[in-house]
Design a protein around this motif. Structure first.
Motif, mmCIF file in Angstrom:
data_model
loop_
_atom_site.group_PDB
_atom_site.id
_atom_site.type_symbol
_atom_site.label_atom_id
_atom_site.label_comp_id
_atom_site.label_asym_id
_atom_site.label_seq_id
_atom_site.Cartn_x
_atom_site.Cartn_y
_atom_site.Cartn_z
ATOM 1 N N HIS A 1 7.201 4.196 -11.160
ATOM 2 C CA HIS A 1 8.292 3.316 -11.587
ATOM 3 C C HIS A 1 7.781 1.900 -11.821
ATOM 4 O O HIS A 1 8.063 1.295 -12.867
ATOM 5 N N MET A 2 7.009 1.368 -10.877
ATOM 6 C CA MET A 2 6.546 -0.014 -10.981
ATOM 7 C C MET A 2 5.552 -0.192 -12.112
ATOM 8 O O MET A 2 5.687 -1.101 -12.946
ATOM 9 N N LEU A 3 4.533 0.656 -12.155
ATOM 10 C CA LEU A 3 3.483 0.503 -13.158
ATOM 11 C C LEU A 3 3.916 1.052 -14.511
ATOM 12 O O LEU A 3 3.524 0.525 -15.557
ATOM 13 N N GLY A 4 4.735 2.090 -14.487
ATOM 14 C CA GLY A 4 5.235 2.635 -15.745
ATOM 15 C C GLY A 4 6.139 1.658 -16.464
ATOM 16 O O GLY A 4 6.117 1.554 -17.697
ATOM 17 N N SER A 5 6.940 0.904 -15.700
ATOM 18 C CA SER A 5 7.820 -0.084 -16.326
ATOM 19 C C SER A 5 7.020 -1.224 -16.940
ATOM 20 O O SER A 5 7.523 -1.946 -17.801
ATOM 21 N N ALA A 6 5.754 -1.375 -16.515
ATOM 22 C CA ALA A 6 4.877 -2.398 -17.091
ATOM 23 C C ALA A 6 4.083 -1.864 -18.278
ATOM 24 O O ALA A 6 3.305 -2.611 -18.877
ATOM 25 N N GLU B 1 0.830 -1.206 0.000
ATOM 26 C CA GLU B 1 0.000 0.000 0.000
ATOM 27 C C GLU B 1 0.867 1.260 0.000
ATOM 28 O O GLU B 1 0.581 2.223 -0.718
ATOM 29 N N ARG B 2 1.933 1.243 0.806
ATOM 30 C CA ARG B 2 2.818 2.408 0.874
ATOM 31 C C ARG B 2 3.545 2.632 -0.446
ATOM 32 O O ARG B 2 3.652 3.763 -0.931
ATOM 33 N N VAL B 3 4.043 1.545 -1.020
ATOM 34 C CA VAL B 3 4.786 1.657 -2.278
ATOM 35 C C VAL B 3 3.886 2.163 -3.402
ATOM 36 O O VAL B 3 4.246 3.078 -4.155
ATOM 37 N N LEU C 1 -1.424 6.554 -15.444
ATOM 38 C CA LEU C 1 -0.971 6.684 -14.066
ATOM 39 C C LEU C 1 -1.771 7.739 -13.315
ATOM 40 O O LEU C 1 -2.090 7.564 -12.133
ATOM 41 N N ARG C 2 -2.100 8.827 -13.996
ATOM 42 C CA ARG C 2 -2.961 9.839 -13.362
ATOM 43 C C ARG C 2 -4.321 9.246 -13.027
ATOM 44 O O ARG C 2 -4.879 9.501 -11.950
ATOM 45 N N THR C 3 -4.861 8.464 -13.968
ATOM 46 C CA THR C 3 -6.140 7.804 -13.712
ATOM 47 C C THR C 3 -6.023 6.842 -12.536
ATOM 48 O O THR C 3 -6.919 6.766 -11.687
ATOM 49 N N TYR C 4 -4.925 6.110 -12.480
ATOM 50 C CA TYR C 4 -4.686 5.175 -11.377
ATOM 51 C C TYR C 4 -4.716 5.888 -10.026
ATOM 52 O O TYR C 4 -5.381 5.440 -9.077
ATOM 53 N N HIS C 5 -4.008 7.002 -9.923
ATOM 54 C CA HIS C 5 -3.971 7.721 -8.646
ATOM 55 C C HIS C 5 -5.346 8.267 -8.273
ATOM 56 O O HIS C 5 -5.736 8.236 -7.100
ATOM 57 N N ARG C 6 -6.075 8.731 -9.277
ATOM 58 C CA ARG C 6 -7.403 9.297 -9.002
ATOM 59 C C ARG C 6 -8.425 8.215 -8.679
ATOM 60 O O ARG C 6 -9.177 8.333 -7.701
ATOM 61 N N GLU C 7 -8.451 7.149 -9.480
ATOM 62 C CA GLU C 7 -9.529 6.157 -9.388
ATOM 63 C C GLU C 7 -9.214 4.977 -8.467
ATOM 64 O O GLU C 7 -10.135 4.236 -8.102
#
Length: 293
Positions: A174-179, A163-165, A186-192
């Motif tokens: 870094h983690m999701l962008g590398s995938a 959860e922290r990471v 990523l913006r959608t991920y943080h919002r949703e």
């Protein structure tokens, strides 16, 4: 059922739903993966609507605010499948030529649930599984290089640290962008996911894996099935997709998308929609797609 569905309930939980497209069209139920919600299907759904298909996409267990049990055992695969069965039972109309069964489409974790639910050929007419192969095929592929690709599944078993990471923008990017996630994704991920409070629920799907019953993981599929895999997927190898055919007692096709990352619904929505339409068309026309690759 011709009325729009905005929510449905199962086991005391309430789930949010996006129900769009021609109200009288054949029904495609779209199941999202991690870490995304039903909105990940927006572009695919738009193309399906143009082909006369109604799409129903739920925010699944852990994602809908009214469906976030705390204990990880609540997220066992049988419960995740039971939620989708409850939705299908609500929207189907037994005996109707178009609506007696649904066409099931799942990506990532949604694919795992879709494989499980598709064993119910009284509820499901066709299956399109995206990225993740049949659960038993995936487990067999872990004997090879897949175990290295799935390193993060071990990380996600830890309490609190994931959860922290994944809440930290830098680490998550870094983690999701590398995938393969783009900045917009990523913006959608943080919002949703993060800001919406859905991250812990999504991680619980991984933490509940020890509760998965072998019988559920090994269900055989008797409906026409298309497996879609992309060669740019850093999390899932081709072996699991190929082995999936062994668990399907019906017409099966493997579609390989070249130059596409794991996030197929976001990256190749038109191509994926065409594949889904082709699979739905074989059932509606009473024809069978040839087995092949």
């Amino acid at each position: 059922m011709t009325a729009r569905v905005r929510t449905f309930s199962n086991a005391g939980l309430t789930f949010d739903v996006i129900d769009e497209g021609p109200i009288d069209g054949p029904i495609a139920v779209l199941l999202h993966g991690f870490p995304q919600r039903s909105t990940s299907w927006n572009e695919v759904a738009r193309h399906l609507h143009g082909q006369g298909i109604r799409t129903i996409a739920p925010d699944q267990r852990g994602y809908s605010p009214g469906a976030r049990p705390r204990r990880r055992a609540a997220y066992r695969l049988s419960n995740l499948a039971a939620d989708v069965v409850a939705l299908i039972e609500l929207v189907r109309e037994p005996g109707h030529p178009e609506w007696d069964r649904v066409h099931l489409v799942g990506h990532d974790w949604g694919s795992v649930v879709a494989w499980t639910v598709a064993a119910r050929d009284d509820l499901v007419a066709t299956l399109t599984a995206v990225s993740v192969g049949h659960p038993a095929a995936f487990m067999k592929s872990m004997a090879g290089s897949q175990v290295l690709k799935s390193w993060y599944m071990g990380l996600f078993q830890l309490p609190m640290l994931p959860e922290r990471v994944l809440s930290d923008p830098g680490s998550a990017h870094h983690m999701l962008g590398s995938a393969g996630m783009t900045r917009e994704m990523l913006r959608t991920y943080h919002r949703e996911i993060v800001e919406y409070g859905a991250l812990r629920g999504g991680l619980q799907w991984y933490r509940a894996l020890p509760y998965a019953h072998p019988r559920v993981m090994g269900n055989r599929i008797s409906v026409p099935t298309t497996m879609v895999w992309s060669d740019g997927d850093t999390a899932l190898g081709r072996r699991g997709a190929e082995l999936s055919e062994r668990h399907v007692d019906a017409p099966f096709e493997l579609q390989v998308l070249e130059g596409v990352s794991h996030w197929i619904p976001d990256e190749a929505p038109e191509v994926l929609a065409e594949i889904v339409c082709e699979r739905i068309g074989t059932a509606r026309n009473g024809t069978s797609a040839a087995r092949g690759h």
